[in-house]
Write a protein that holds these residues in place. Structure first.
Motif: not given
Length: 80
Positions: A22, A24, A31
């Motif tokens: 992931s 952000s 996200n």
């Protein structure tokens, strides 16, 4: 609309791990997650804790090649 595309592009460009990856936004509100399930890539986007884009397939199919199946994730790296 431009920010999600930039984040998604950055995430795709990163080397990734076999686990979900992931990235952000700088303020932490957005996200983008990338995951690989049974050889297929999926991405999802949350904004301020709310699902903006549910897990969706990610791939490319051309007349020459199918780049949507048989995929794996590699190593993760971070930069300052």
């Amino acid at each position: 609309m431009r920010t999600p595309l930039l984040l998604l592009s950055a995430l795709i460009a990163l080397p990734l791990t076999a686990a979900d990856a992931s990235v952000s936004s700088p303020d932490g509100k957005m996200n983008v997650e990338l995951s690989c399930r049974r050889g297929h890539l999926f991405y999802s986007v949350t904004y301020d804790g709310i699902m903006a884009i549910a897990p969706s397939p990610l791939g490319l199919v051309t007349n020459e090649q199918d780049l949507s199946t048989g995929l794996t994730l590699g190593n993760t790296t971070t930069s300052p």
